[in-house]
Design a protein around this motif. Sequence first.
Motif, PDB file in Angstrom:
ATOM      1  N   HIS A   1     -81.791 -31.772 -45.282  1.00  0.00           N
ATOM      2  CA  HIS A   1     -81.866 -32.594 -46.447  1.00  0.00           C
ATOM      3  C   HIS A   1     -82.611 -31.557 -47.371  1.00  0.00           C
ATOM      4  N   ARG A   2     -82.177 -30.289 -47.424  1.00  0.00           N
ATOM      5  CA  ARG A   2     -82.939 -29.665 -48.574  1.00  0.00           C
ATOM      6  C   ARG A   2     -82.109 -28.533 -49.036  1.00  0.00           C
ATOM      7  N   ALA A   3     -81.767 -27.359 -47.865  1.00  0.00           N
ATOM      8  CA  ALA A   3     -81.281 -26.154 -48.472  1.00  0.00           C
ATOM      9  C   ALA A   3     -79.632 -26.143 -48.231  1.00  0.00           C
ATOM     10  N   LEU A   4     -78.919 -26.726 -47.456  1.00  0.00           N
ATOM     11  CA  LEU A   4     -77.467 -26.569 -47.426  1.00  0.00           C
ATOM     12  C   LEU A   4     -76.693 -27.554 -48.115  1.00  0.00           C
ATOM     13  N   PRO A   5     -75.553 -27.361 -48.839  1.00  0.00           N
ATOM     14  CA  PRO A   5     -75.143 -28.243 -49.262  1.00  0.00           C
ATOM     15  C   PRO A   5     -73.987 -29.037 -48.427  1.00  0.00           C
ATOM     16  N   ASP A   6     -73.636 -30.097 -48.952  1.00  0.00           N
ATOM     17  CA  ASP A   6     -72.520 -30.646 -48.136  1.00  0.00           C
ATOM     18  C   ASP A   6     -71.055 -30.251 -48.479  1.00  0.00           C
ATOM     19  N   ALA A   7     -70.240 -29.964 -47.459  1.00  0.00           N
ATOM     20  CA  ALA A   7     -68.984 -29.597 -47.559  1.00  0.00           C
ATOM     21  C   ALA A   7     -68.074 -30.424 -48.469  1.00  0.00           C
ATOM     22  N   ARG A   8     -68.413 -31.758 -48.497  1.00  0.00           N
ATOM     23  CA  ARG A   8     -67.513 -32.720 -49.178  1.00  0.00           C
ATOM     24  C   ARG A   8     -67.720 -32.879 -50.712  1.00  0.00           C
ATOM     25  N   ASP A   9     -68.959 -32.886 -51.100  1.00  0.00           N
ATOM     26  CA  ASP A   9     -69.063 -33.112 -52.615  1.00  0.00           C
ATOM     27  C   ASP A   9     -69.845 -31.835 -53.104  1.00  0.00           C
ATOM     28  N   GLY A  10     -70.382 -30.693 -52.199  1.00  0.00           N
ATOM     29  CA  GLY A  10     -70.720 -29.626 -52.875  1.00  0.00           C
ATOM     30  C   GLY A  10     -72.245 -29.792 -53.429  1.00  0.00           C
TER      31      GLY A  10
END
Length: 767
Positions: free
Chosen positions: A37-46
């Motif tokens: 919920h903080r540091a890593l982006p989602d691969a789908r929407d970046g």
Amino acid sequence: MSDDDDTDKTYGQTVAEPLSRAIGERYLTYALSTIMHRALPDARDGLKPVHRRILWAMRRLRLTPTGGFLKSAKIAGDTMGDFHPHGDLAIYDAMARLAQDFNMRYPLVDGQGNFGNIDGDNPAASRYTEARITALTEALLEGIDETAVDFRPNYDGRLEEPVVLPAAYPNLLANGSSGIAVGMATNIPPHNLDELIQGCQLLLKNPEASIADLVSVIPGPDFPTGGVLVEPKETILQSYETGRGAFRTRAKWELEDLGRGTWQIVVTEIPFQVAKSKLIEKLAELIQLKKVPLLADVRDESAEDVRIVLEPRARNVDPEVLMGTLFRNSDLETRFSMNMNVLIDGRVPKVCSLKEVLRAFLDHRRQVLRRRSEHRVEKIDHRLEVLEGFIIAYLNLDRVIDIIRYDDEPKAALMRETWGRSFPRALSEKDYVSPAPGEGELTEVQAEAILNMRLRSLRRLEEIELRQERDALMEERAGLADLLASDVLQWARIGEELEDIRKKYGKGTENGRRRTTFAEAGEVEDVPYEAMIEREPITVICSKMGWIRAMKGHVDLSVEQKFKDGDGPRFAFHAETTDRLLLLAENGRFYTLLGANLPGGRGMGEPVRLMVDLPNDTGINDLILFKPGAKYLLASSAGDGFIVPAEELLAQTKAGKQVLTVKDGVKTAVCVPVAGDSVAVVGENRKLLVFPLAELPEMARGKGVRLQKYKDGGLSDAITFTLTEGLSWKDPAGRTRLETDLTEWQGARAAAGKMAPRGFPRDNRFN
């Protein structure tokens, strides 16, 4: 017993559990929260949650690319109050970054006011700036009202927020991302959107395409600040295959002719994430410390664009050599480390290859397409049901009006009435099934729609339009049904949508053209530092207290010089600005000084301890000129020593280089050049020993071997000479005495020796 009952029983009580388990569980919870919920982006929407929530809050505030701006404080406040309760300053900083065109390849926020600059200045306070979303943000949000993605309750359950955005383009790679989680981190460079869409199209045509095929259309990052990528293609390919690697980027520069043989270098683009002001400071520091003698001056003439002017020391300087030196010594060349660690499906962190990231985006787009199509089918079914009711009403208009006019419950009466069919079913049973409960009966939805019709809609033309609308909807629904039933059609539609994005924001547009260019590294051969310095004669003077200076020209060494009170001369010799000086400390450590960097001779000079990291309690043993190929006899006061090449004495840092290893209470005693075939050693006990030079080992560093044996005291002096020529020294009267027959004092290394001959200097030194 329920969980609630258990909770009530233990509430207010002390629960004992092992500390390791308690800390482990809590730390794991914290780690998962940071990662998810903080540091890593989602691969789908970046996007990370904070960015996604900011854009969603701006959408709820009805901010559009063509609409008005809104105070950033209002946007940050709404985001904090409704979706992201982590502090408005953090939210505003994240929003400001989305608006910075030097950080974001494709900014997602259109900022008005001071949102920071490439010099590293911070944005103005949120109350002074305004913002709205950009057209590319609209593309990220497109379809969000059509149940294209899942929603979840916000932190207090009052509202809902999207789990992920529909994302019409691969934003993760387009804008990149960076973050540090617990035990893992991510750092993804930005890329060119046109090239990313070409890569997606390649995967749509050939799902088995290799990463090498993808790299042929996505050759590397495209940084917002431009620059020149000099990483080899093989390394780039390996980085995209593993998801980890580095991209070497240089500033873009050009030669500007000033006429009459003079020129200057103008830097027009700097590497990504390099603050221009700090870069200028670093270049100025290089000039001040004379680390790059070829560079005379640096000026920042930037306005809206970047323009850093570099002036050479002389017109005959090679520009390639100058820039090569600056690339090695400043941030005009940097390495961007890539670590494509992202959340797959918003849940699983994974270091992905280029193909895996694009595949995750395309799978997400397919899911969005299916959900939007299903939502549209539901809307069409509802509208067709209403249209069927409308047309029945038109064909039985008098009866409808009569019911509405006289019946107390017109809605129920309309639903009870049996009506004649108004038109044959145009869709097949599998495509559309009428929701009417029975033949000729109106549904509740149809009855409600009829009752809500306006009187002015009761025109002949309206009926025709409704029939046309019905036919068009039936055709659209049939197309959607085919789309949902065919994987091929779905991928084709995704390709068409991506192509539309490419036409709007691709290389044909000003913002879409590639900014970072490619070139070979063109490594400049290491140029000796001395070669970059103008060769001039100097006279080096160092006092007893360690104050050093360099007077211009070769001054007569017999002329008395001025020193501070209580100080006096110790070392004085002729040299040149290109010479390197070797300073030997009593602790056996060598330090390197450059003649060109010595302070001028007008004053008393400067303490040498300011130039090198020489401890205050350590004295200076010797100061000599470096001569390539020379060798030195190095010995300690304990009588241990060895032969060392001059090249091994050079130090690369201010901290110096430990060459002679000495214990506590032992100091460096001798450092003399090697010449001849024999060694003469004299101890503090005035015993002299002569032995062959071949008995001493040649070493790069260490304690050495025993030169002479002592019962009391230690080594006083040592010298090398040619045995056939004899050994000379000055007697107490100042006369030079030569001893050619040294048979009495000759012996093996580490022997005690015999008393020095009559007339040997009282200070026990040969010179």
